[in-house]
Design an enzyme around this catalytic site. Structure first.
Site, PDB file in Angstrom:
ATOM      1  CD  GLU A  86      10.335   2.615  10.111  1.00 48.53           C
ATOM      2  OE1 GLU A  86      10.132   3.576   9.354  1.00 48.53           O
ATOM      3  OE2 GLU A  86      10.307   1.422   9.721  1.00 48.53           O
TER       4      GLU A  86
ATOM      5  CE1 TYR B  99       0.889   0.058   4.490  1.00 49.94           C
ATOM      6  CE2 TYR B  99      -0.187   2.167   4.194  1.00 49.94           C
ATOM      7  CZ  TYR B  99       0.597   1.329   4.947  1.00 49.94           C
ATOM      8  OH  TYR B  99       1.097   1.760   6.139  1.00 49.94           O
TER       9      TYR B  99
ATOM     10  CE  LYS C 149       3.352   3.536   3.291  1.00 49.54           C
ATOM     11  NZ  LYS C 149       3.359   3.379   4.745  1.00 49.54           N
TER      12      LYS C 149
ATOM     13  NE  ARG D 212       6.918   4.630   0.237  1.00 51.35           N
ATOM     14  CZ  ARG D 212       6.748   5.507   1.237  1.00 51.35           C
ATOM     15  NH1 ARG D 212       7.797   5.930   1.921  1.00 51.35           N
ATOM     16  NH2 ARG D 212       5.558   5.948   1.551  1.00 51.35           N
TER      17      ARG D 212
HETATM   18  N1  PDD Z   1       3.161   5.647   7.010  1.00 50.73           N
HETATM   19  N2  PDD Z   1       7.812   4.541   8.527  1.00 50.73           N
HETATM   20  C1  PDD Z   1       6.718   3.773   8.498  1.00 50.73           C
HETATM   21  C2  PDD Z   1       6.751   2.440   9.172  1.00 50.73           C
HETATM   22  C3  PDD Z   1       5.554   4.224   7.842  1.00 50.73           C
HETATM   23  O1  PDD Z   1       4.471   3.450   7.807  1.00 50.73           O
HETATM   24  C4  PDD Z   1       5.567   5.505   7.230  1.00 50.73           C
HETATM   25  C5  PDD Z   1       4.372   6.027   6.503  1.00 50.73           C
HETATM   26  C6  PDD Z   1       6.736   6.285   7.304  1.00 50.73           C
HETATM   27  C7  PDD Z   1       6.817   7.643   6.661  1.00 50.73           C
HETATM   28  O2  PDD Z   1       6.751   7.573   5.256  1.00 50.73           O
HETATM   29  P1  PDD Z   1       6.215   8.785   4.375  1.00 50.73           P
HETATM   30  O3  PDD Z   1       6.980  10.005   4.762  1.00 50.73           O
HETATM   31  O4  PDD Z   1       6.523   8.344   2.998  1.00 50.73           O
HETATM   32  O5  PDD Z   1       4.742   8.932   4.664  1.00 50.73           O
HETATM   33  C8  PDD Z   1       7.840   5.756   7.935  1.00 50.73           C
HETATM   34  C9  PDD Z   1       1.963   6.093   6.339  1.00 50.73           C
HETATM   35  C10 PDD Z   1       1.662   7.540   6.602  1.00 50.73           C
HETATM   36  C11 PDD Z   1       0.836   5.167   6.691  1.00 50.73           C
HETATM   37  O6  PDD Z   1       1.130   4.078   7.162  1.00 50.73           O
HETATM   38  O7  PDD Z   1      -0.300   5.488   6.448  1.00 50.73           O
END
Ligand code: PDD
Length: 286
Positions: free
Chosen positions: A182, A31, A149, A50
């Site tokens: 993270e 996703y 992801k 991505r």
């Molecule tokens: N999450 N780390 C993890 C584990 C994440 O799930 C996300 C993003 C990020 C930050 O990625 P970005 O800057 O590309 O949004 C880091 C999204 C917001 C979600 O799970 O909905």
């Protein structure tokens, strides 16, 4: 609410997926979360790249051609009468007999969901959030790479539950070596000795797209940057700390494990980066 399902927009009530879908049975899928500001999507190409990378890493070909994505996402925004929108693309392995082999699923299931963007409460940005350092470790890269992801989100869900039990807004996961990685849905930054520090991708993190923008803005503005491997103790010396993701942008952290970070207020570099982010936002919209 109009939801794109496989090949057309359908009403929410008709947007249903089979109980034989391997996304449902096994969390087999990928996703992306995207955000639109006044109808324009933040870092669209990077999110699509991505998504393709996640697909490649699990051997899943996206069922929608590359060139069709921008128009489909725009349609998801406009059909729902939205301007500031939260968008979620979900691609699962699709429907198939029970069994792990992806070959059981002839066609992936694709969903695009768009809903009004609901910002985090402003007091969180003003005061900062609290974090806990968790016992739950981030998935080992060699087992299930955080760079995928994926719909398989239990690692993060277990971490979130632990953070909630600790009455924290979110939690920081360490990797198997005990290095910072993270939070459950965001990347971690801190300031130490005036340098902007963040765990490197090799620590086993999702290389967030907001993280990339923040690093770019810092670099362009002469802020010293360090991507590295850090133990949790590094945070005790932090002057500032913040989180980044698509929906938060830059979220200040006020305390970690009930101990204030720096002054316990959003620090000067955090505020400067928030300002740079806002001022440069239009550069990153498509
Ligand atoms: N999450 N780390 C993890 C584990 C994440 O799930 C996300 C993003 C990020 C930050 O990625 P970005 O800057 O590309 O949004 C880091 C999204 C917001 C979600 O799970 O909905």
């Amino acid at each position: 609410m109009w939801i794109f399902l496989n090949d057309k927009f359908v009403d929410r009530k008709e947007a249903v997926v089979s109980v034989f879908d391997h996304g449902y049975l096994y969390g087999d899928g990928i996703y992306e979360t995207l955000r639109a500001y006044a109808g324009r999507i933040f870092m669209l190409q990077q999110h699509l790249a991505r998504l393709r990378r996640s697909g490649r890493l699990i051997g899943l070909d996206l069922p929608i051609p590359e060139k069709d994505w921008p128009a489909l996402l725009s349609a998801a925004i406009s059909r729902n009468g939205l301007t500031d929108a939260y968008l979620r693309i979900t691609i699962s392995r699709g429907e198939g007999e029970i069994g792990l082999d992806p070959a059981l699923c002839p066609r992936p299931t694709a969903v695009i969901l768009a809903k009004p963007f609901a910002p985090y409460p402003s007091h969180l940005f003003q005061d900062g959030v609290s974090l806990a350092i968790l016992q739950v470790r981030r998935n080992l890269s060699a087992a299930l790479s955080p760079q995928i992801k994926s719909l398989n989100f239990l690692n993060n869900i277990l971490a979130k539950q632990e953070a909630t039990r600790a009455r924290a807004f979110d939690g920081i996961m360490l990797n198997a070596e005990g290095h910072l990685t993270e939070c459950t849905i965001s990347n971690l930054f801190f300031v130490r000795g005036g340098r902007l520090c963040t765990p490197s991708v090799e620590c086993g993190i999702l290389d967030g797209i907001t993280r990339e923008v923040v690093l770019l803005l810092a670099r362009e503005n002469g802020v010293p940057i360090e991507e590295g491997r850090y133990k949790a103790e590094a945070l005790q010396q932090a002057e500032e700390c913040f989180l980044t993701n698509t929906t938060m942008e830059i979220m200040p952290v006020r305390e970690i494990n009930n101990t204030p970070v720096g002054s316990g207020r959003p620090g000067p570099l955090t505020l400067k980066l928030q300002e740079l982010f806002r001022r440069n936002l239009s550069r990153f919209l498509e």
